[in-house]
Design an enzyme around this catalytic site. Structure first.
Site, mmCIF file in Angstrom:
data_model
loop_
_atom_site.group_PDB
_atom_site.id
_atom_site.type_symbol
_atom_site.label_atom_id
_atom_site.label_comp_id
_atom_site.label_asym_id
_atom_site.label_seq_id
_atom_site.Cartn_x
_atom_site.Cartn_y
_atom_site.Cartn_z
ATOM 1 N N CYS A 79 0.731 -1.115 -0.008
ATOM 2 C CA CYS A 79 -0.020 0.103 0.082
ATOM 3 C C CYS A 79 0.993 1.083 -0.116
ATOM 4 O O CYS A 79 1.380 1.538 0.859
ATOM 5 C CB CYS A 79 -0.849 0.042 1.358
ATOM 6 S SG CYS A 79 -1.953 1.157 1.068
ATOM 7 N N LEU A 80 1.284 1.711 -1.345
ATOM 8 C CA LEU A 80 2.054 2.780 -1.358
ATOM 9 C C LEU A 80 1.509 3.870 -2.211
ATOM 10 O O LEU A 80 1.110 3.275 -3.494
ATOM 11 C CB LEU A 80 3.362 2.377 -1.708
ATOM 12 C CG LEU A 80 4.491 3.466 -2.021
ATOM 13 C CD1 LEU A 80 4.807 4.177 -0.622
ATOM 14 C CD2 LEU A 80 5.791 2.818 -2.379
#
Length: 152
Positions: free
Chosen positions: A88-89
């Site tokens: 999750c970036l």
């Protein structure tokens, strides 16, 4: 794969070989430039220090207009990494820009290791521990680091 994407991936690979960022390596598979293996080494003087973390990057013909799918192959314990290794970036999702190359992607992931975003958790246990009990979080990270030495 389209020629622009292939050319860009070759350029990214050449740059990564000629001017590799500290603690990062990556290369395409022998017969498939759209599938890369990469390694991120845990940054010095952090709980991740000494770790060797493997990732895969899968590119499409839309690269660099669309980001690759990036996953850790190594087992991870981190607020922004899902159990399946996906990350999750923001730059791999809604903040993607064609200016990002493979080196920038891997450098951003390396930075994320030490500077997680507990407000956007992919692993709620890790996020809670990071926010509430940093000592226990660091202990779990050290376990992951030690496992990275023997993992295939």
């Amino acid at each position: 794969m389209s020629t622009p994407a292939r050319k860009r991936l070759m350029r990214d690979f050449k740059r990564l070989q000629q001017d590799p960022p500290a603690g990062i390596s990556g290369a395409p598979h022998d017969n498939n430039i759209t599938l890369w293996n990469a390694v991120i080494f845990g940054p010095d003087d952090t709980p991740w220090d000494g770790g060797t973390f493997k990732l895969t990057l899968q590119f499409t013909e839309d690269y660099p207009n669309k980001p690759p799918t990036v996953r850790f192959v190594s087992r991870m314990f981190h607020p922004n990494i899902y159990a399946d290794g996906s990350i999750c970036l923001d730059i791999l999702q809604n903040q993607w820009s064609p200016i990002y190359d493979v080196a920038a992607i891997l450098t951003s992931i390396q930075s994320l290791l030490c500077d997680p975003n507990p407000n956007s958790p992919a692993n709620s246990e890790a996020a809670r521990m990071y926010s509430e009990n940093k000592r226990e979080y660091n202990r779990k990270v050290r376990e992951v680091v030690e496992q990275s030495w023997t993992a295939d």
